[in-house]
Design a protein around this motif. Sequence first.
Motif, PDB file in Angstrom:
ATOM      1  N   ILE A   1       3.995  53.193 120.888  1.00  0.00           N
ATOM      2  CA  ILE A   1       5.370  53.585 120.975  1.00  0.00           C
ATOM      3  C   ILE A   1       5.910  54.517 119.865  1.00  0.00           C
ATOM      4  N   CYS A   2       5.288  54.514 118.945  1.00  0.00           N
ATOM      5  CA  CYS A   2       5.749  55.813 117.832  1.00  0.00           C
ATOM      6  C   CYS A   2       5.123  56.816 117.810  1.00  0.00           C
ATOM      7  N   HIS A   3       3.994  56.986 118.256  1.00  0.00           N
ATOM      8  CA  HIS A   3       3.110  58.422 118.303  1.00  0.00           C
ATOM      9  C   HIS A   3       2.468  58.380 119.670  1.00  0.00           C
ATOM     10  N   PRO A   4       3.403  58.363 120.695  1.00  0.00           N
ATOM     11  CA  PRO A   4       2.798  58.374 122.361  1.00  0.00           C
ATOM     12  C   PRO A   4       1.870  59.605 122.526  1.00  0.00           C
ATOM     13  N   LEU A   5       2.437  60.735 121.954  1.00  0.00           N
ATOM     14  CA  LEU A   5       1.591  62.046 122.347  1.00  0.00           C
ATOM     15  C   LEU A   5       0.055  61.919 121.730  1.00  0.00           C
ATOM     16  N   ASN A   6      -0.074  61.372 120.480  1.00  0.00           N
ATOM     17  CA  ASN A   6      -1.270  61.114 120.069  1.00  0.00           C
ATOM     18  C   ASN A   6      -2.231  59.803 120.254  1.00  0.00           C
ATOM     19  N   TYR A   7      -1.718  59.257 121.012  1.00  0.00           N
ATOM     20  CA  TYR A   7      -1.965  57.948 121.401  1.00  0.00           C
ATOM     21  C   TYR A   7      -3.637  57.879 121.707  1.00  0.00           C
ATOM     22  N   THR A   8      -3.820  58.667 122.664  1.00  0.00           N
ATOM     23  CA  THR A   8      -5.284  58.704 123.152  1.00  0.00           C
ATOM     24  C   THR A   8      -6.118  59.091 122.280  1.00  0.00           C
ATOM     25  N   VAL A   9      -5.727  60.237 121.394  1.00  0.00           N
ATOM     26  CA  VAL A   9      -6.608  60.661 120.277  1.00  0.00           C
ATOM     27  C   VAL A   9      -6.701  59.569 119.104  1.00  0.00           C
ATOM     28  N   ILE A  10      -5.836  59.116 118.516  1.00  0.00           N
ATOM     29  CA  ILE A  10      -5.813  57.810 117.689  1.00  0.00           C
ATOM     30  C   ILE A  10      -6.618  56.878 118.064  1.00  0.00           C
ATOM     31  N   MET A  11      -6.092  56.156 119.397  1.00  0.00           N
ATOM     32  CA  MET A  11      -6.750  54.997 119.606  1.00  0.00           C
ATOM     33  C   MET A  11      -8.021  55.361 120.744  1.00  0.00           C
ATOM     34  N   ASN A  12      -8.920  56.055 120.088  1.00  0.00           N
ATOM     35  CA  ASN A  12     -10.041  56.385 121.010  1.00  0.00           C
ATOM     36  C   ASN A  12     -11.219  55.302 121.071  1.00  0.00           C
ATOM     37  N   PRO A  13     -11.900  55.184 122.028  1.00  0.00           N
ATOM     38  CA  PRO A  13     -13.136  54.081 122.051  1.00  0.00           C
ATOM     39  C   PRO A  13     -13.757  53.704 120.755  1.00  0.00           C
ATOM     40  N   ARG A  14     -14.065  54.825 120.130  1.00  0.00           N
ATOM     41  CA  ARG A  14     -14.930  54.631 119.128  1.00  0.00           C
ATOM     42  C   ARG A  14     -13.967  53.791 118.002  1.00  0.00           C
ATOM     43  N   LEU A  15     -12.836  54.226 117.706  1.00  0.00           N
ATOM     44  CA  LEU A  15     -12.039  53.321 116.787  1.00  0.00           C
ATOM     45  C   LEU A  15     -11.732  52.079 117.216  1.00  0.00           C
ATOM     46  N   CYS A  16     -11.533  51.657 118.515  1.00  0.00           N
ATOM     47  CA  CYS A  16     -11.074  50.451 119.221  1.00  0.00           C
ATOM     48  C   CYS A  16     -12.421  49.475 118.872  1.00  0.00           C
ATOM     49  N   VAL A  17     -13.753  50.090 119.134  1.00  0.00           N
ATOM     50  CA  VAL A  17     -15.029  49.146 118.775  1.00  0.00           C
ATOM     51  C   VAL A  17     -14.916  49.028 117.600  1.00  0.00           C
ATOM     52  N   LEU A  18     -14.812  49.799 116.515  1.00  0.00           N
ATOM     53  CA  LEU A  18     -15.008  49.846 115.179  1.00  0.00           C
ATOM     54  C   LEU A  18     -13.952  48.781 114.646  1.00  0.00           C
ATOM     55  N   LEU A  19     -12.926  48.613 115.052  1.00  0.00           N
ATOM     56  CA  LEU A  19     -11.796  47.886 114.707  1.00  0.00           C
ATOM     57  C   LEU A  19     -12.196  46.074 115.053  1.00  0.00           C
ATOM     58  N   VAL A  20     -12.701  46.172 116.156  1.00  0.00           N
ATOM     59  CA  VAL A  20     -12.990  44.991 116.519  1.00  0.00           C
ATOM     60  C   VAL A  20     -14.428  44.540 115.641  1.00  0.00           C
ATOM     61  N   LEU A  21     -15.462  45.346 115.528  1.00  0.00           N
ATOM     62  CA  LEU A  21     -16.602  45.117 114.659  1.00  0.00           C
ATOM     63  C   LEU A  21     -16.159  44.603 113.378  1.00  0.00           C
ATOM     64  N   MET A  22     -15.017  45.372 112.753  1.00  0.00           N
ATOM     65  CA  MET A  22     -14.640  44.841 111.539  1.00  0.00           C
ATOM     66  C   MET A  22     -14.090  43.574 111.441  1.00  0.00           C
ATOM     67  N   CYS A  23     -13.258  43.226 112.362  1.00  0.00           N
ATOM     68  CA  CYS A  23     -12.843  41.746 112.521  1.00  0.00           C
ATOM     69  C   CYS A  23     -13.922  40.656 112.386  1.00  0.00           C
ATOM     70  N   TRP A  24     -14.977  40.997 113.103  1.00  0.00           N
ATOM     71  CA  TRP A  24     -16.070  39.964 113.219  1.00  0.00           C
ATOM     72  C   TRP A  24     -16.684  40.158 111.870  1.00  0.00           C
ATOM     73  N   LEU A  25     -17.253  41.258 111.387  1.00  0.00           N
ATOM     74  CA  LEU A  25     -17.933  41.207 110.087  1.00  0.00           C
ATOM     75  C   LEU A  25     -17.079  40.600 108.982  1.00  0.00           C
ATOM     76  N   ILE A  26     -15.688  40.976 108.916  1.00  0.00           N
ATOM     77  CA  ILE A  26     -15.182  40.154 107.897  1.00  0.00           C
ATOM     78  C   ILE A  26     -15.154  38.875 107.724  1.00  0.00           C
ATOM     79  N   MET A  27     -15.203  38.366 109.004  1.00  0.00           N
ATOM     80  CA  MET A  27     -14.827  36.776 109.208  1.00  0.00           C
ATOM     81  C   MET A  27     -16.464  36.185 109.058  1.00  0.00           C
TER      82      MET A  27
END
Length: 312
Positions: free
Chosen positions: A126-152
């Motif tokens: 919503i706040c950065h729609p033009l850069n959305y696909t660049v910021i939320m790339n598949p690598r970052l998405c997987v990394l965020l989920v992995l971090m959730c699992w590793l921390i817990m």
Amino acid sequence: MEEENHTVLSQFLLLGLSEDPELQPVLFGLFLSMYLVTVLGNLLILLAVSSDSHLHTPMYFFLSNLSFVDICFTSTTIPKMLVNLYSRSKDISYLECLSQVYFFLMFLGVDNFLLTTMAFDRFVAICHPLNYTVIMNPRLCVLLVLMCWLIMFWISLIHILLLNRLTFSSGTEIPHFFCELAQLLKVAGSDALANNIFTYVATALLCVIPMTGILFSYSQIVSSLMRMSSIESKYKVFSTCGSHLCVVSLFYGTGLGVYLGSSVTHSSQSSSIASVMYTVVTPMLNPFIYSLRNKDVKGTLGRLLSRAASCP
């Protein structure tokens, strides 16, 4: 009662929600129905996201992970509860109890962090729609989920290692329908100071950090919303954030309600009944919230169901 070697002989008794024998069949039927609805609903979300290429986006990637975690979360406590209700037994072994504590804490924490990543995803969209696909790339998405699992993974493991140091009497009664960490620390036969300190610190961090992330994301979303002049744009923001806000409110509202209520009433039975809200009801309602409020998911589920009904 003489303390026994807790790694070999200890066995706990789960007192459950009620000791009334006439209520046992009713509770069994109720929780079996809720568990089946939870599993089926979340499986449908997973099937919808995996089968429709239009849903292969970061938002639905996080949603599918949330559905998977919700299935695991309820499967940690409810099946054992159903077995005990059906067999009229209250037993749970020491190893089963520790396993339940470990996976319960891990899935609860991953659920919490996933809601935060979903809020961050909405903030970027919503706040950065033009850069959305660049910021939320598949690598970052997987990394965020992995971090959730590793921390817990590590936080839950530390809890279990600390818990394994404590001694318990065989046949110790736990006034709950599952092995909750707080209840175990209350019935421990040895000093649980280190456990309590780590529990308070971990709980504070796991509540403050995700809630701060969610509040920051939505403060930026609201700020962006106020600058929009088009009613259609504002409605689109509400439609994309509404489901997530409902789930976040349900998750934190029921969780805080349980602990605030139990601290006021000091009633173990009241705490157990209230725990049903965030251990069973919330994971059961999540698929309905996302499917009923999200036209993309609803449309995909409709096509899947019509296709299944047309098959001979």
